[in-house]
Design an enzyme around this catalytic site. Structure first.
Site, mmCIF file in Angstrom:
data_model
loop_
_atom_site.group_PDB
_atom_site.id
_atom_site.type_symbol
_atom_site.label_atom_id
_atom_site.label_comp_id
_atom_site.label_asym_id
_atom_site.label_seq_id
_atom_site.Cartn_x
_atom_site.Cartn_y
_atom_site.Cartn_z
ATOM 1 N N SER A 131 0.882 -1.324 -0.078
ATOM 2 C CA SER A 131 0.114 -0.072 0.324
ATOM 3 C C SER A 131 0.860 1.151 0.100
ATOM 4 O O SER A 131 2.170 1.145 0.418
ATOM 5 C CB SER A 131 -0.897 0.092 1.069
ATOM 6 O OG SER A 131 -1.534 1.359 1.183
ATOM 7 N N TYR A 144 -2.709 0.632 10.483
ATOM 8 C CA TYR A 144 -2.527 0.469 9.139
ATOM 9 C C TYR A 144 -1.268 0.714 8.601
ATOM 10 O O TYR A 144 -0.632 -0.164 7.801
ATOM 11 C CB TYR A 144 -3.815 0.900 8.193
ATOM 12 C CG TYR A 144 -3.932 0.408 6.908
ATOM 13 C CD1 TYR A 144 -3.848 -1.000 6.536
ATOM 14 C CD2 TYR A 144 -3.685 1.321 5.988
ATOM 15 C CE1 TYR A 144 -4.063 -1.469 5.259
ATOM 16 C CE2 TYR A 144 -3.548 0.804 4.660
ATOM 17 C CZ TYR A 144 -4.037 -0.412 4.264
ATOM 18 O OH TYR A 144 -3.987 -0.975 3.181
HETATM 19 P P1 NAP Z 1 -11.693 -5.677 -0.103
HETATM 20 O O1 NAP Z 1 -12.434 -5.525 -1.427
HETATM 21 O O2 NAP Z 1 -12.035 -5.389 1.204
HETATM 22 O O3 NAP Z 1 -10.616 -7.159 -0.314
HETATM 23 C C1 NAP Z 1 -10.217 -7.647 0.935
HETATM 24 C C2 NAP Z 1 -9.997 -8.949 0.608
HETATM 25 O O4 NAP Z 1 -9.213 -9.624 1.788
HETATM 26 C C3 NAP Z 1 -11.282 -9.847 0.565
HETATM 27 O O5 NAP Z 1 -11.439 -10.706 -0.235
HETATM 28 C C4 NAP Z 1 -11.570 -10.376 2.153
HETATM 29 O O6 NAP Z 1 -12.271 -11.570 2.019
HETATM 30 C C5 NAP Z 1 -9.939 -10.843 2.261
HETATM 31 N N1 NAP Z 1 -9.684 -11.126 3.606
HETATM 32 C C6 NAP Z 1 -9.817 -10.096 4.680
HETATM 33 N N2 NAP Z 1 -9.644 -10.586 5.767
HETATM 34 C C7 NAP Z 1 -9.315 -11.966 5.643
HETATM 35 C C8 NAP Z 1 -8.857 -12.996 6.480
HETATM 36 N N3 NAP Z 1 -8.691 -13.173 7.550
HETATM 37 N N4 NAP Z 1 -8.540 -14.210 5.726
HETATM 38 C C9 NAP Z 1 -8.547 -14.278 4.312
HETATM 39 N N5 NAP Z 1 -9.126 -13.375 3.474
HETATM 40 C C10 NAP Z 1 -9.131 -12.037 4.091
HETATM 41 O O7 NAP Z 1 -10.116 -4.573 -0.295
HETATM 42 P P2 NAP Z 1 -9.116 -4.401 -1.555
HETATM 43 O O8 NAP Z 1 -8.915 -3.004 -1.722
HETATM 44 O O9 NAP Z 1 -9.401 -5.200 -2.656
HETATM 45 O O10 NAP Z 1 -7.770 -5.017 -0.581
HETATM 46 C C11 NAP Z 1 -6.871 -5.917 -1.003
HETATM 47 C C12 NAP Z 1 -5.627 -5.729 -0.831
HETATM 48 O O11 NAP Z 1 -5.063 -4.298 -1.006
HETATM 49 C C13 NAP Z 1 -5.378 -5.374 0.843
HETATM 50 O O12 NAP Z 1 -4.214 -5.992 1.217
HETATM 51 C C14 NAP Z 1 -5.454 -3.824 1.089
HETATM 52 O O13 NAP Z 1 -4.564 -3.639 2.288
HETATM 53 C C15 NAP Z 1 -4.554 -3.497 -0.127
HETATM 54 N N6 NAP Z 1 -4.802 -2.123 -0.548
HETATM 55 C C16 NAP Z 1 -5.930 -1.712 -0.815
HETATM 56 C C17 NAP Z 1 -5.993 -0.185 -1.307
HETATM 57 C C18 NAP Z 1 -7.497 0.556 -1.565
HETATM 58 O O14 NAP Z 1 -7.665 1.571 -1.670
HETATM 59 N N7 NAP Z 1 -8.557 -0.349 -1.700
HETATM 60 C C19 NAP Z 1 -5.175 0.479 -1.335
HETATM 61 C C20 NAP Z 1 -3.867 0.006 -0.987
HETATM 62 C C21 NAP Z 1 -3.718 -1.439 -0.586
HETATM 63 P P3 NAP Z 1 -13.290 -12.257 3.087
HETATM 64 O O15 NAP Z 1 -13.796 -11.083 3.666
HETATM 65 O O16 NAP Z 1 -14.161 -12.946 2.201
HETATM 66 O O17 NAP Z 1 -12.240 -13.140 3.729
#
Ligand code: NAP
Length: 243
Positions: A131, A144
């Site tokens: 991130s 975070y």
């Molecule tokens: P998201 O739509 O909320 O997806 C998060 C995913 O992580 C979901 O599939 C969720 O699945 C899974 N997850 C959460 N806790 C888990 C657990 N204990 N075990 C297994 N899976 C788990 O958000 P996203 O933006 O796609 O995030 C994906 C990654 O990108 C994360 O690492 C986040 O920190 C990073 N990121 C996001 C952003 C942003 O602005 N969106 C920016 C920088 C980095 P379940 O709930 O079904 O388990």
């Protein structure tokens, strides 16, 4: 020839789901893991992949998940997220611990368990979704920021420790991406989450998925170490242009 095997954690929504689709479109057999099996099963059916339950905060779940995977050429460490925006002064131990478990220990456990299979593949790859929070501290980012800085450290140490082994290690650090990320961060408050993206054009999950597919398709001798990806409307964690 059998398809190469990719494993995507956190594939039930957002960046993970889009990346699983992008990798499948490039011919990978994708094993998708997360807790919400209904979504995972629908995705696996759509892309001809395999859905397996995974809770990265639970060591036994990670072990069962990894044991069920016969071979692994690519691991996308994506499962994770943020909880809350409390200041350090007002911080909540439970939120910090949950973020640490989900982002840091989750990435560590899955990577460690799949490493022998990645090495055995003869041409393995680990891609970790970090991130901008891994690079830049910001107000309200405390837990975070700490956890994503740790994920970056883990990823960079792994790259050093695997020198000489046939495994590449890459880190993709996105800024603002419109997924369920903010809904989760704000405990299900959709109106508050929508404000994060108001008046600007954030990246979409597909944008990051395209970077994942690009990193995954470089020739074996090329290691993309780090990518920072931001929307045109964002220049740092809290500097966003809004109409
Ligand atoms: P998201 O739509 O909320 O997806 C998060 C995913 O992580 C979901 O599939 C969720 O699945 C899974 N997850 C959460 N806790 C888990 C657990 N204990 N075990 C297994 N899976 C788990 O958000 P996203 O933006 O796609 O995030 C994906 C990654 O990108 C994360 O690492 C986040 O920190 C990073 N990121 C996001 C952003 C942003 O602005 N969106 C920016 C920088 C980095 P379940 O709930 O079904 O388990």
């Amino acid at each position: 020839m059998a398809a190469k095997m990719a494993v995507v954690t956190g594939a039930s929504s957002g960046i993970g789901a889009a990346s699983a689709r992008a990798l499948a479109a490039e011919g990978w057999h994708v094993v998708v893991g997360a807790r919400r099996m209904d979504r995972l099963e629908a995705l696996a059916e759509e892309i001809g992949g395999t859905a397996l339950p995974l809770d990265v905060t639970d060591a036994a779940s990670v072990a069962t998940f990894c044991d069920a995977i016969p071979a692994c050429d690519l691991l996308l460490n994506n499962a994770g997220g943020a909880l809350g925006t409390a200041s350090i002064a007002e911080s909540d131990d439970d939120e910090w611990q949950r973020m640490w478990e989900m982002n840091v220990m989750g990435t560590l456990r899955v990577t460690r368990a799949l490493l022998p299979k990645l090495i055995e593949s003869g041409d393995g790859q680990v891609i970790t979704i970090g991130s901008i929070a891994a690079r830049e501290p910001y107000r309200g980012g405390g837990g975070y920021n700490a956890s994503k800085h740790a994920v970056a450290a883990l990823t960079r140490v792994l790259r050093i420790e695997l020198l000489g082994q046939p495994v590449r290690v890459s880190e993709i650090d996105p800024g603002m991406v419109e997924t369920e990320f903010s809904v989760v961060r704000f405990g299900g408050d959709e109106a508050k989450a929508a404000k994060v993206y108001e008046g600007c054009t954030p990246m979409q999950a597909q944008d990051i998925a395209e970077a994942v597919a690009w990193v995954a398709s470089r020739p074996s001798h090329v290691n993309i170490d780090q990518i920072l990806m931001l929307a045109r409307d964002q220049t740092s964690a809290q500097v966003v242009h809004r109409e």
